[in-house]
Motif scaffolding. Structure first.
Motif, short mmCIF file in Angstrom:
data_model
loop_
_atom_site.label_atom_id
_atom_site.label_comp_id
_atom_site.label_asym_id
_atom_site.label_seq_id
_atom_site.Cartn_x
_atom_site.Cartn_y
_atom_site.Cartn_z
N ASN A 295 -5.75 15.55 -4.70
CA ASN A 295 -4.71 15.14 -5.66
C ASN A 295 -3.79 14.02 -5.20
O ASN A 295 -2.78 13.75 -5.83
N TRP A 296 -4.15 13.40 -4.07
CA TRP A 296 -3.35 12.25 -3.61
C TRP A 296 -4.22 11.00 -3.64
O TRP A 296 -5.42 11.06 -3.38
N VAL A 297 -3.61 9.86 -3.96
CA VAL A 297 -4.33 8.59 -3.93
C VAL A 297 -3.48 7.53 -3.21
O VAL A 297 -2.26 7.68 -3.11
N ALA B 49 6.46 7.49 -4.95
CA ALA B 49 5.64 6.83 -3.94
C ALA B 49 6.10 7.21 -2.54
O ALA B 49 7.30 7.35 -2.29
N GLU B 50 5.11 7.39 -1.63
CA GLU B 50 5.44 7.73 -0.24
C GLU B 50 4.67 6.83 0.72
O GLU B 50 3.66 6.24 0.34
N VAL C 168 0.88 -1.18 0.00
CA VAL C 168 0.00 0.00 0.00
C VAL C 168 0.91 1.22 0.00
O VAL C 168 1.87 1.27 0.78
N LEU C 169 0.64 2.17 -0.88
CA LEU C 169 1.48 3.38 -0.90
C LEU C 169 0.66 4.59 -1.31
O LEU C 169 -0.43 4.44 -1.87
N ASN C 170 1.17 5.77 -0.99
CA ASN C 170 0.50 7.01 -1.38
C ASN C 170 1.30 7.69 -2.48
O ASN C 170 2.53 7.63 -2.49
N VAL C 171 0.55 8.33 -3.38
CA VAL C 171 1.24 9.02 -4.47
C VAL C 171 0.38 10.19 -4.97
O VAL C 171 -0.85 10.13 -4.90
N GLU C 172 1.03 11.24 -5.41
CA GLU C 172 0.29 12.36 -6.00
C GLU C 172 -0.19 11.96 -7.38
O GLU C 172 0.52 11.23 -8.10
N ARG C 173 -1.39 12.40 -7.74
CA ARG C 173 -1.99 11.93 -8.98
C ARG C 173 -1.08 12.07 -10.20
O ARG C 173 -1.06 11.21 -11.06
N TYR C 174 -0.31 13.15 -10.24
CA TYR C 174 0.50 13.35 -11.46
C TYR C 174 1.63 12.33 -11.58
O TYR C 174 2.19 12.15 -12.65
#
Ligand code: ATP
Ligand code: MG
Length: 283
Positions: free
Chosen positions: A245-247, A270-271, A215-221
């Motif tokens: 803008n984050w998913v 990825a964060e 599972v990771l977070n990332v900005e849409r762009y």
């Protein structure tokens, strides 16, 4: 449904992992204590706890329908059984080792030498395949002391780390056979529906073990770059975050390319990467 019998090692290197894989399959039973048979309460299966040397022949003769045992033991006993599945544990290599002071360079130099082993059949086949004639001295254990006692010029035994060899003044010389634990079946029953059901469960556990849930977070762009790195079981799940803008991306990756993937994911933006074990993957 017919009640199957599966033979596993009573105690020793394969016991714990054999019990673990069956339990992760959702089977509930009592571990070996003093009784040699344990009934599974939620599947038509009985577990026989045996010496590993006896397992291949018991399966061949139909005393057990299934068994979990090292490939080395199957080969040594020469039992005629059906291989269902490699299990990924109990990995080891049968090697010929020689005194560390010797400088053998080719297998032919073993001609006329004495080799101590607990695996006379496997060793004999190996030497024949190389056209080498050596004397095989069968000892049932502590084979490594053979050369030190003047009993043999070399040994053939299971090596995993090489520590025991080193402690006995030996060094590995040639690989004879690689082995791991396998699930075997009696040849008349291997395609029975009860076996297929158990095999499906075992395969789903093995598949899960070789994968991780990420599972990771990332900005849409950056999403496309990240998704390109994550094929997932089908395709990754994308969930919007509260922050605009984050998913969050959920996916499955193979354990073997884990570190490479994690580094590429970070580089792609990825964060907050979480990596979780998976219990089962049913496909
Ligand atoms: P039993 O009492 O059941 O006859 P054993 O003493 O013959 O047991 P173990 O030492 O428990 O056997 O090893 C069981 C199997 O584990 C081996 O046949 C081999 O397939 C595998 N194995 C994996 N790594 C090693 C290792 N380092 N040394 C020995 N066996 C290993
Ligand atoms: Mg044994």
């Amino acid at each position: 449904m017919k009640t199957l019998k599966i033979a596993i090692q009573k105690s020793g290197r394969l016991n714990e992992k054999s019990v673990e894989i069956l339990k992760t399959c959702g089977l509930s039973f009592e571990n070996y204590k003093s009784s040699l048979i344990s009934s599974v309460t939620n599947f038509p299966l009985e577990i026989l706890f045996l010496r590993d040397d006896d397992i291949p022949e018991y399966v061949q003769d139909g005393i057990a329908d299934l068994g979990i045992v090292g490939e080395n033991v199957i080969e040594e006993t020469g039992a005629d059984v059906h291989y269902l599945q490699k299990l990924g544990f109990g990995k080891c290599t049968l090697k010929i080792a020689v005194p560390a002071t010797e400088s053998y360079t080719s297998i032919e130099e073993l001609n006329g030498k004495a080799i101590a082993t607990s695996y006379p059949v496997i060793l004999d086949n190996f030497l024949k395949s190389k056209g080498v004639e050596a004397q095989i001295r069968v000892i049932s254990g502590s084979v490594e002391i053979g050369p030190g006692l003047g009993l043999s010029d070399a040994i053939c035994d299971i090596v995993s780390t090489g520590g025991t060899l080193k402690n006995n003044g030996l060094k590995p010389f040639a690989d004879v056979m690689r082995s791991e634990a396998v699930l075997i079946a009696n040849k008349t029953i291997y395609d029975a529906p009860e076996v297929a059901e158990l095999l499906q469960r075992i395969r789903s556990v093995l598949k899960a073990k070789s994968n991780k849930y990420v599972v990771l977070n990332v900005e849409r762009y950056n999403l496309e770059k990240v998704v390109a790195l994550l094929p997932g079981v089908k395709s990754p799940t994308i969930v919007p975050l509260f922050e605009e803008n984050w998913v969050a991306v959920h996916s499955v990756i193979a354990e073997e390319d884990f570190w490479e993937k994690i580094n590429s994911l970070k580089a792609a933006g990825a964060e907050g990467i979480l990596v979780l074990p998976i219990e089962k993957i049913i496909v």
